[in-house]
Motif scaffolding. Structure first.
Motif, PDB file in Angstrom:
ATOM      1  N   ASP A  31     116.500 111.035   0.824  1.00 54.18           N
ATOM      2  CA  ASP A  31     115.424 110.860   1.793  1.00 54.18           C
ATOM      3  C   ASP A  31     114.709 109.525   1.663  1.00 54.18           C
ATOM      4  O   ASP A  31     113.798 109.238   2.432  1.00 54.18           O
ATOM      5  N   GLN A  68     111.356 103.278  10.558  1.00 54.32           N
ATOM      6  CA  GLN A  68     110.239 103.568   9.661  1.00 54.32           C
ATOM      7  C   GLN A  68     109.192 102.457   9.649  1.00 54.32           C
ATOM      8  O   GLN A  68     107.989 102.723   9.671  1.00 54.32           O
ATOM      9  N   LYS A  79     113.840 111.051  15.560  1.00 54.18           N
ATOM     10  CA  LYS A  79     112.951 110.882  14.408  1.00 54.18           C
ATOM     11  C   LYS A  79     111.679 111.715  14.576  1.00 54.18           C
ATOM     12  O   LYS A  79     111.199 112.359  13.628  1.00 54.18           O
ATOM     13  N   ASN A  80     111.142 111.709  15.778  1.00 52.43           N
ATOM     14  CA  ASN A  80     109.894 112.430  16.035  1.00 52.43           C
ATOM     15  C   ASN A  80     110.081 113.944  16.082  1.00 52.43           C
ATOM     16  O   ASN A  80     109.117 114.694  15.955  1.00 52.43           O
ATOM     17  N   SER A  81     111.325 114.383  16.265  1.00 55.86           N
ATOM     18  CA  SER A  81     111.563 115.822  16.412  1.00 55.86           C
ATOM     19  C   SER A  81     112.024 116.506  15.129  1.00 55.86           C
ATOM     20  O   SER A  81     112.134 117.720  15.092  1.00 55.86           O
ATOM     21  N   SER A  82     112.298 115.717  14.078  1.00 55.77           N
ATOM     22  CA  SER A  82     112.797 116.332  12.842  1.00 55.77           C
ATOM     23  C   SER A  82     112.264 115.593  11.626  1.00 55.77           C
ATOM     24  O   SER A  82     112.360 114.363  11.536  1.00 55.77           O
ATOM     25  N   ILE A  83     111.760 116.353  10.669  1.00 53.97           N
ATOM     26  CA  ILE A  83     111.274 115.762   9.432  1.00 53.97           C
ATOM     27  C   ILE A  83     112.427 115.242   8.585  1.00 53.97           C
ATOM     28  O   ILE A  83     112.267 114.369   7.728  1.00 53.97           O
ATOM     29  N   ASN A  84     113.628 115.769   8.823  1.00 50.76           N
ATOM     30  CA  ASN A  84     114.806 115.379   8.046  1.00 50.76           C
ATOM     31  C   ASN A  84     115.689 114.376   8.787  1.00 50.76           C
ATOM     32  O   ASN A  84     116.894 114.292   8.543  1.00 50.76           O
ATOM     33  N   TRP A  85     115.095 113.607   9.692  1.00 49.66           N
ATOM     34  CA  TRP A  85     115.873 112.710  10.547  1.00 49.66           C
ATOM     35  C   TRP A  85     116.711 111.724   9.751  1.00 49.66           C
ATOM     36  O   TRP A  85     117.840 111.407  10.132  1.00 49.66           O
TER      37      TRP A  85
END
Length: 361
Positions: free
Chosen positions: A226, A291, A326-332
């Motif tokens: 991550d 990021q 990216k905005n839809s998943s914390i694990n993007w």
């Protein structure tokens, strides 16, 4: 007596294994077991023709199968009689090459697998840049007919590659390396070592996969899946040009490099027009771009303006789609990119394939 029996059985086992491996190596598994398909000139490199290798990505420690065709292009490994068909050319660096992935999981591999009306030619090789893409199009213009579409994967690393890695030699009309790169090359062998390589492939395969299995366990425990790393390749988008790592901009500064890249893209556009081919430019963000942003240099705006200036058929910009993911998943990070690496994973390439195939047809 027992020791003698065990010894005899062991010798017989080794003999049987050796005979089985000889049969397997010469009549079943006819591919030469290699670790790389690269070939090197004094100041240039490309891929060997008709090569099969299991390559390892040094950063991710991932192994992936590489097949090259008779012209030294990576492909699925199944030759098709379609030379007279319309052709789609892929230009790019390691992202187009598909570093870290088996070819069927890459963008060009998916096109090759799913399109029967076109022949796919992938000129992508790791660490190439627009200077080399320009050179390749000149070769394509002379040697390849019926090129209908050219898909240029313009990677964020291309800018720095233009600065300190590639220059064009006007005397022999060929790019040359400005800096040394580590060579991924199969060691030359002769005599017994060559015989062993050609005739005991089973032993090599078993040893290789056993070693890699234990390495994978170790690498899995050490992986920082991550972590979003900052790289000298992509820092120009979020770092003031005065604060860039100067060692990488010693041949050309940022502004001169940008002019060099723009010039090459103009020439690529002209060559594409001479081929009567549609030129598509594809861009997508790295994890660090998503990021840390583009406050210092907006890569999207630069490519959009350049595409307008050179009249490319279409800019296929995947930044919005990747921002959405990216905005839809914390694990993007884990879902789109290879672990501990800048390159897209299988899902990332699938997203590129779906959007690009829809945009060009």
């Amino acid at each position: 007596m027992i020791i003698k029996k065990i010894t005899v059985n062991f010798i017989l086992y080794l003999l049987l294994f050796a005979i089985t491996d000889l049969i397997f190596s010469n009549f079943i598994y006819k591919e030469t077991f290699r670790y790389a398909c690269y070939e090197y000139d004094i100041d240039f490199y490309s891929l060997q023709s008709n090569c099969v290798a299991i390559e390892k990505d040094a950063r991710t420690k991932r192994n992936f199968k590489v097949y090259t065709d008779e012209n030294g292009h990576r492909f699925l490994g199944q030759k098709k009689d379609n030379d007279k068909k319309k052709k789609i050319i892929f230009l790019g660096d390691s992202q187009a090459y598909g570093l870290g992935l088996d070819y069927e999981d890459t963008l060009p591999g998916k096109f090759e697998k799913n399109l029967n009306d076109y022949k796919i030619l992938n000129f992508g090789v790791s660490s190439y840049s627009p200077t080399v893409y320009n050179y390749h199009l000149k070769i394509i213009k002379e040697k390849i007919n019926n090129v209908k579409k050219i898909i240029l994967i313009l990677d964020i690393s291309d800018l720095l590659q233009e600065s300190y890695r590639w220059e064009y030699n006007t005397e022999n009309n060929k790019p040359y390396l400005l800096t040394h790169i580590p060579k991924k090359k199969e060691k030359e062998t002769s005599g017994w070592l060559k015989f062993k390589r050609e005739n005991f492939k089973g032993t090599r395969l078993v040893t290789f996969h056993t070693r890699e299995f234990f390495r994978s366990i170790k690498n899995r425990s050490e992986s920082k899946k991550d972590k979003i790393i900052k790289t000298h390749w992509g820092e120009f988008t979020y770092t003031d040009t005065k604060n860039l790592q100067k060692v990488y901009w010693q041949f050309l500064n940022f502004d001169k490099t940008l002019k060099k890249m723009t010039k090459n893209l103009h020439e690529i556009s002209t060559l594409s027009a001479n081929l009567n081919s549609e030129l598509y430019i594809v861009i997508f963000p790295w994890a660090e771009t998503l990021q840390y942003g583009q406050n210092s240099f907006n890569w999207e705006n630069y490519v959009k303006q350049t595409c307008d200036d050179i009249n490319c058929i279409k800019l296929i910009n995947l930044f919005p789609k990747f921002r959405e993911l990216k905005n839809s998943s914390i694990n993007w990070r884990k879902e789109l990119y290879l672990a501990d690496d800048i390159h897209l994973n299988e899902k990332g390439h699938e997203i590129l394939y779906r959007i690009i195939s829809k945009a060009i047809f």
